[in-house]
Design a protein around this motif. Structure first.
Motif, PDB file in Angstrom:
ATOM      1  N   LYS A 297     -13.066  13.694  -9.290  1.00 16.12           N
ATOM      2  CA  LYS A 297     -12.540  12.746 -10.271  1.00 16.12           C
ATOM      3  C   LYS A 297     -13.485  12.597 -11.443  1.00 16.12           C
ATOM      4  N   GLN A 298     -14.768  12.585 -11.183  1.00 17.94           N
ATOM      5  CA  GLN A 298     -15.748  12.499 -12.263  1.00 17.94           C
ATOM      6  C   GLN A 298     -15.699  13.748 -13.144  1.00 17.94           C
ATOM      7  N   LEU A 299     -15.520  14.900 -12.526  1.00 20.50           N
ATOM      8  CA  LEU A 299     -15.490  16.146 -13.288  1.00 20.50           C
ATOM      9  C   LEU A 299     -14.240  16.271 -14.151  1.00 20.50           C
ATOM     10  N   GLY A 304     -16.920  12.316 -18.493  1.00 21.53           N
ATOM     11  CA  GLY A 304     -17.630  12.124 -17.225  1.00 21.53           C
ATOM     12  C   GLY A 304     -19.052  12.649 -17.270  1.00 21.53           C
ATOM     13  N   PRO A 305     -19.793  12.458 -16.193  1.00 16.64           N
ATOM     14  CA  PRO A 305     -21.197  12.861 -16.164  1.00 16.64           C
ATOM     15  C   PRO A 305     -21.380  14.344 -15.863  1.00 16.64           C
ATOM     16  N   GLU A 306     -22.533  14.865 -16.252  1.00 17.73           N
ATOM     17  CA  GLU A 306     -22.973  16.168 -15.758  1.00 17.73           C
ATOM     18  C   GLU A 306     -23.421  15.994 -14.308  1.00 17.73           C
ATOM     19  N   ILE A 307     -23.177  17.007 -13.493  1.00 19.38           N
ATOM     20  CA  ILE A 307     -23.518  16.920 -12.069  1.00 19.38           C
ATOM     21  C   ILE A 307     -24.303  18.158 -11.662  1.00 19.38           C
ATOM     22  N   ILE A 308     -25.499  17.941 -11.150  1.00 19.70           N
ATOM     23  CA  ILE A 308     -26.304  19.024 -10.588  1.00 19.70           C
ATOM     24  C   ILE A 308     -26.546  18.717  -9.115  1.00 19.70           C
ATOM     25  N   VAL A 309     -26.208  19.676  -8.250  1.00 20.25           N
ATOM     26  CA  VAL A 309     -26.409  19.535  -6.807  1.00 20.25           C
ATOM     27  C   VAL A 309     -27.320  20.660  -6.338  1.00 20.25           C
ATOM     28  N   VAL A 310     -28.393  20.301  -5.641  1.00 23.80           N
ATOM     29  CA  VAL A 310     -29.277  21.284  -5.017  1.00 23.80           C
ATOM     30  C   VAL A 310     -29.115  21.131  -3.512  1.00 23.80           C
ATOM     31  N   VAL A 311     -28.639  22.185  -2.858  1.00 22.17           N
ATOM     32  CA  VAL A 311     -28.278  22.116  -1.442  1.00 22.17           C
ATOM     33  C   VAL A 311     -28.827  23.335  -0.714  1.00 22.17           C
ATOM     34  N   THR A 312     -29.051  23.214   0.565  1.00 22.42           N
ATOM     35  CA  THR A 312     -29.516  24.330   1.370  1.00 22.42           C
ATOM     36  C   THR A 312     -28.394  25.350   1.574  1.00 22.42           C
ATOM     37  N   ARG A 313     -28.723  26.622   1.426  1.00 23.61           N
ATOM     38  CA  ARG A 313     -27.741  27.689   1.675  1.00 23.61           C
ATOM     39  C   ARG A 313     -27.812  28.162   3.117  1.00 23.61           C
ATOM     40  N   ARG A 343     -19.334  20.954 -16.600  1.00 24.81           N
ATOM     41  CA  ARG A 343     -20.440  20.012 -16.403  1.00 24.81           C
ATOM     42  C   ARG A 343     -21.047  20.090 -15.009  1.00 24.81           C
ATOM     43  N   LEU A 344     -20.646  21.046 -14.179  1.00 29.46           N
ATOM     44  CA  LEU A 344     -21.109  21.137 -12.794  1.00 29.46           C
ATOM     45  C   LEU A 344     -22.003  22.344 -12.590  1.00 29.46           C
ATOM     46  N   ARG A 345     -23.093  22.135 -11.825  1.00 27.75           N
ATOM     47  CA  ARG A 345     -23.918  23.229 -11.342  1.00 27.75           C
ATOM     48  C   ARG A 345     -24.268  22.938  -9.875  1.00 27.75           C
ATOM     49  N   VAL A 346     -24.046  23.905  -8.990  1.00 23.41           N
ATOM     50  CA  VAL A 346     -24.437  23.775  -7.580  1.00 23.41           C
ATOM     51  C   VAL A 346     -25.393  24.918  -7.271  1.00 23.41           C
ATOM     52  N   PHE A 347     -26.612  24.576  -6.831  1.00 22.60           N
ATOM     53  CA  PHE A 347     -27.682  25.553  -6.674  1.00 22.60           C
ATOM     54  C   PHE A 347     -28.286  25.501  -5.274  1.00 22.60           C
ATOM     55  N   TYR A 348     -29.026  26.558  -4.951  1.00 21.75           N
ATOM     56  CA  TYR A 348     -30.023  26.520  -3.878  1.00 21.75           C
ATOM     57  C   TYR A 348     -31.347  26.965  -4.490  1.00 21.75           C
ATOM     58  N   ALA A 349     -32.460  26.495  -3.944  1.00 17.00           N
ATOM     59  CA  ALA A 349     -33.780  26.736  -4.519  1.00 17.00           C
ATOM     60  C   ALA A 349     -34.428  27.967  -3.890  1.00 17.00           C
TER      61      ALA A 349
END
Length: 501
Positions: A297-299, A304-313, A343-349
């Motif tokens: 809904k935010q996207l 709406g806001p920018e969203i960055i998610v850093v999650v384990t792969r 506005r979305l980025r989903v990453f792993y480090a």
């Protein structure tokens, strides 16, 4: 501050926007922290914990998913004293000190490295050291809180258990000579966060620890009210002082006639909904489709806001790979389809593996940062079981004071800088210059150490949870037979639907 940030802040002030943290709805309790700091990664947490434990005079309460007395807190200093030996020495040296350790009963079995707790151990045979294994949980539920409270004056809370495979420094080097389990086995890079707080917030966290101890042992402990200064590391500058905090709990929902607690999931939804410009998330798991709906809904909003998610792969074990991994990919696909404005980025480090490739940094932290006014650090992942099955505890800070907002923005910039192999000042400068967290990450994410996007085809594939999710990642206590019947029924209906097509 860019024009949009000034506008948003003016709107909040003028309209008196309802706060995110609301005791009775999404917070079990609220209190003011005299001092509060964020401890990024295991080295910093273990070192600060060691400093505060040595100042304890009356009480040390440890509550965790697991506990391993063989870990060392002062690894870089070359100190060979184990955590168990330190606790034993402190209780001998201080006749008024009581130590209580509450550990999920199955934790040592799951980790397999903490089973020495069941053996003959000299560190815990003192009458003022009590270790209790807590088996009072529903089927497949765990105690997941990570808490240490000292003298009811200073407390630590976050995502880090006092067990093996939690220590790492901020370099997260592929081969680190100090990153070894107590038995000498090396392990890979791991990123996590803990908070330290003093004052009334520490006492409130102490109430949670006493509450857990009472439920597990039936022993009622009274709060401590002892004059004097709060234990605090002498060389640690607090990020915030005299700040308002909220404590959100999760306890098994609808179990043994009790409704449990679900403040933590309400707090998470309310925080995600409140974001206007920037939403930064770190989580071990990304598998809650309820939270995905809120993010989607935010996207879809034009502003709406920018969203960055850093999650384990990486996933461990067959069931985790099957359920958490596939559901994460489906969830990311759903979010990508909702991301109409990029506005979305989903990453792993990752860090360089020394062989020309990437080595993943396991993200074990559970962090949500909304704009520059709210941060939540705790034990809750963004998966179903953290919503109403496991026992969780999260600490939230909300502030509209300029100094407090600067501290929250500094934490976000610091975390991004760590992942991007950049300087926090450079991250801050680019966000201020562009007004965009996403543009800043895209510009800096060019080094061997950095953030890698999840390669999920947004156009092809399922966007709903896998059949059987309710069995592997349930939202609340359940009796498995009806759940299995329901899962088989849904599978049969899906197969029938495909045949008709």
């Amino acid at each position: 501050m860019d024009v949009r940030a000034q506008s948003d802040q003016a709107k909040r002030t003028a309209s008196k926007v309802e706060p995110i943290v609301r005791p009775g709805r999404n917070a079990w309790g609220s209190a003011q922290a005299k001092k509060l700091a964020f401890l990024v990664d295991g080295e910093e947490y273990f070192r600060r914990l060691d400093q505060v434990l040595r100042q304890a005079e009356h009480s040390i309460s440890i509550v965790g998913w697991d506990f391993n007395p063989d870990i060392r807190l002062r690894i870089r200093e070359g100190d060979e004293e184990t955590l168990g030996e330190l606790l034993r020495r402190l209780v001998v040296e201080k006749p008024g000190l009581q130590i209580r350790i509450l550990v999920w009963g199955m934790g040592p079995f799951y980790s397999s490295r903490s089973l020495r707790m069941f053996g003959r151990m000299t560190w815990s045979d003192h009458p003022r050291i009590r270790v209790h294994l807590d088996f009072e949980h529903p089927l497949r539920a765990s105690h997941h809180q990570k808490i240490v409270v000292i003298d009811d004056k200073t407390a630590f809370l976050g995502g880090i258990d006092l067990t093996a495979r939690r220590w790492d420094d901020r370099s997260h080097a592929a081969d680190h000579p100090l990153r070894q389990s107590a038995d000498g086995t090396p392990y890979g890079p791991v990123h996590d966060i803990q908070t330290i707080a003093s004052g009334d917030t520490a006492r409130l966290i102490g109430d949670v620890a006493r509450r857990r101890w009472r439920k597990a042992t039936r022993e009622i402990l009274e709060p401590l009210d002892i004059p004097g200064e709060e234990p605090w590391p002498a060389d640690l500058e607090p990020a915030l002082t005299h700040c308002n905090t909220g404590l959100a709990l999760t306890e098994p929902w609808k179990w043994k006639g009790r409704r449990g607690h679900r403040e933590a999931i309400r707090l998470t939804h309310d925080a995600l909904k409140a974001a206007r410009r920037h939403l930064y998330i770190e989580t071990q798991y990304l598998a809650s489709f309820g939270l995905a709906r809120t993010l989607a809904k935010q996207l879809r909003k034009t502003d709406g806001p920018e969203i960055i998610v850093v999650v384990t792969r990486e996933s461990h074990g067959f069931l985790e790979k099957l359920m958490m991994g596939h559901n994460r990919n489906r969830l990311i696909r759903r979010l990508k389809r909702a991301d109409r404005y990029g506005r979305l980025r989903v990453f792993y480090a990752v860090v360089p593996d020394g062989k020309g490739g990437d080595l993943e940094v396991i993200v074990h932290s559970k962090v949500i940062i909304v704009d520059d006014c709210f941060v939540r650090v705790g034990s809750s992942n963004l998966n179903n079981r953290s919503e109403g099955l496991d026992t969780e505890c999260d600490l939230a800070v909300e502030t509209y004071d300029p100094a407090g907002q600067a501290a929250i923005a500094a934490l976000r910039n610091d975390l991004l800088a760590e992942h991007l192999d950049a300087e926090p000042k450079e991250v801050a400068r680019l966000i201020e210059e562009t007004g965009s967290m996403v543009d800043t990450v895209d510009r800096l994410n060019v080094k061997p150490r950095g953030l890698r996007p999840f390669e999920v085809d947004a156009q092809k594939g399922e966007t709903g949870s896998l059949v059987g999710t309710g069995l592997i990642d349930p939202k609340q206590p359940f009796w498995p037979i009806p759940e299995i019947k329901n899962a088989l029924r849904r599978l049969f209906l899906r197969l029938s639907h495909h045949r008709l097509l």
